[in-house]
Design a protein around this motif. Structure first.
Motif, PDB file in Angstrom:
ATOM      1  N   SER A  85       0.839  -1.199   0.000  1.00 52.23           N
ATOM      2  CA  SER A  85       0.000   0.000   0.000  1.00 52.23           C
ATOM      3  C   SER A  85       0.875   1.250   0.000  1.00 52.23           C
ATOM      4  O   SER A  85       2.080   1.200   0.301  1.00 52.23           O
ATOM      5  N   SER A  86       0.270   2.375  -0.303  1.00 54.22           N
ATOM      6  CA  SER A  86       0.987   3.643  -0.371  1.00 54.22           C
ATOM      7  C   SER A  86       1.574   4.030   0.982  1.00 54.22           C
ATOM      8  O   SER A  86       0.939   3.855   2.020  1.00 54.22           O
ATOM      9  N   PHE A  87       2.798   4.563   0.950  1.00 57.65           N
ATOM     10  CA  PHE A  87       3.450   5.053   2.173  1.00 57.65           C
ATOM     11  C   PHE A  87       3.119   6.519   2.460  1.00 57.65           C
ATOM     12  O   PHE A  87       3.513   7.056   3.492  1.00 57.65           O
ATOM     13  N   THR A  88       2.445   7.192   1.531  1.00 59.48           N
ATOM     14  CA  THR A  88       2.372   8.652   1.592  1.00 59.48           C
ATOM     15  C   THR A  88       1.658   9.196   2.829  1.00 59.48           C
ATOM     16  O   THR A  88       1.811  10.370   3.157  1.00 59.48           O
ATOM     17  N   SER A  89       0.886   8.360   3.530  1.00 61.74           N
ATOM     18  CA  SER A  89       0.205   8.846   4.736  1.00 61.74           C
ATOM     19  C   SER A  89       1.154   8.975   5.919  1.00 61.74           C
ATOM     20  O   SER A  89       0.852   9.667   6.899  1.00 61.74           O
ATOM     21  N   PHE A  90       2.335   8.331   5.830  1.00 62.04           N
ATOM     22  CA  PHE A  90       3.291   8.418   6.937  1.00 62.04           C
ATOM     23  C   PHE A  90       4.730   8.678   6.484  1.00 62.04           C
ATOM     24  O   PHE A  90       5.585   9.031   7.296  1.00 62.04           O
ATOM     25  N   TYR A  91       5.005   8.525   5.165  1.00 62.31           N
ATOM     26  CA  TYR A  91       6.349   8.833   4.654  1.00 62.31           C
ATOM     27  C   TYR A  91       6.196   9.552   3.316  1.00 62.31           C
ATOM     28  O   TYR A  91       5.706   8.974   2.344  1.00 62.31           O
ATOM     29  N   ASP A  92       6.614  10.807   3.285  1.00 64.49           N
ATOM     30  CA  ASP A  92       6.492  11.599   2.062  1.00 64.49           C
ATOM     31  C   ASP A  92       7.602  12.649   2.064  1.00 64.49           C
ATOM     32  O   ASP A  92       7.574  13.598   2.855  1.00 64.49           O
ATOM     33  N   ARG A  93       8.575  12.492   1.199  1.00 67.38           N
ATOM     34  CA  ARG A  93       9.714  13.408   1.140  1.00 67.38           C
ATOM     35  C   ARG A  93       9.280  14.818   0.776  1.00 67.38           C
ATOM     36  O   ARG A  93       9.864  15.795   1.236  1.00 67.38           O
ATOM     37  N   ARG A  94       8.264  14.926  -0.068  1.00 71.12           N
ATOM     38  CA  ARG A  94       7.819  16.250  -0.505  1.00 71.12           C
ATOM     39  C   ARG A  94       7.215  17.054   0.637  1.00 71.12           C
ATOM     40  O   ARG A  94       7.254  18.283   0.640  1.00 71.12           O
TER      41      ARG A  94
END
Length: 276
Positions: A207-216
């Protein structure tokens, strides 16, 4: 008594904690640095265990590496929910493909890594200190992505090793890390390898990591990663000219699962096959 050293020691330990509470940018980069340092430490600890137990470079060391890496999730507050592990129960070798999002993928890979499975990685990883050493000891296969001719010859050797040594090979068909919230077009190398070795393909979706890891967004917190191992794809009757179609089909199937696991609606579009 001179206690200045106590003061400076307190500053060294407390300053990062204070800065993490003030700056999200500092918190993100501090946690990334801690992640990298922990990788180096665990690799340095695992290497002598691998050498003592197995004597050198062998895929059997992956069991040891897997045990060390699995402890990392507790340091970073990550949980894994895994579905479909029974699909790894195949007779003989296979090619495993999965989406590739960030440096955290190593934890996700080791959480479900089957026995006698190695990864294909860029050659530069060999020079990453103790991490490079442990990947070498674990039998990771290195390729020079800048020299396509080398990659092709290595793939031929990999196909032979898979059948001779009963190896599973893990490949990221996107070819590079991608934390955009969607999948990149798949390259065909993994599918050519499966055809050449005449082994099935097993897709794995995180699944997407963007809810807890997002470099931007300078975001790095704890969270849950959902993983689904899909049924194997038999390529026994596959022809060379059908590889593009299979690559496209795998891309769209994995993309649908990716958005379902991530709890997001599937957007329209999304091209699935790279020319490489």
């Amino acid at each position: 008594m001179d206690l200045w050293w106590v003061f400076w020691l307190a500053v060294i330990f407390l300053a990062p904690l204070i800065l993490m509470g003030i700056s999200t940018t500092f918190k993100f980069h501090f946690k990334v640095v801690c992640y990298c340092i922990l990788c180096l430490i665990l690799s340095a600890l695992a290497a002598p265990v691998c050498l003592v137990k197995n004597g050198g470079r062998t895929v059997d060391n992956m069991r040891i590496i897997r045990a060390f890496v699995r402890t990392m999730k507790y340091f970073f507050g990550l949980r894994f929910e895994v579905k479909g592990l029974e699909n790894f129960q195949v007779d003989g070798p296979c090619v495993i493909i999965s989406n590739h999002q960030s440096i955290l993928d190593m934890m996700g890979l080791m959480e479900i890594l089957p026995d006698r499975c190695v990864q294909i990685a860029k050659k530069e990883l060999m020079f990453a200190g103790s991490v490079g050493l442990i990947t070498y000891l674990g039998g990771v296969i290195y390729i020079n992505r800048k020299r396509t001719s080398d990659a092709k010859s290595i793939m031929a050797l990999v196909a032979r090793a898979m059948t001779d040594d009963n190896l599973k090979v893990w490949i990221y068909p996107e070819g590079t890390r991608n934390n955009t919230g969607d999948l990149l077009p798949f390259k065909k190398g993994a599918f050519h390898l499966a055809l050449q070795a005449q082994v099935p393909i097993i897709p794995v979706v995180y699944s997407s990591f963007t809810s807890f890891y997002d470099r931007r967004k300078n975001l790095f917190t704890g969270g849950t990663i959902k993983v689904e191992i899909l049924p194997k794809i038999d390529i026994a009757d596959l022809k060379e000219e059908e590889i593009s179609e299979l690559t496209e089909e795998c891309f769209h199937t994995m993309r649908k699962v990716y958005f379902r696991l991530s709890g997001k609606p599937l957007p329209a579009g999304g091209q699935g096959v790279s020319n490489k």
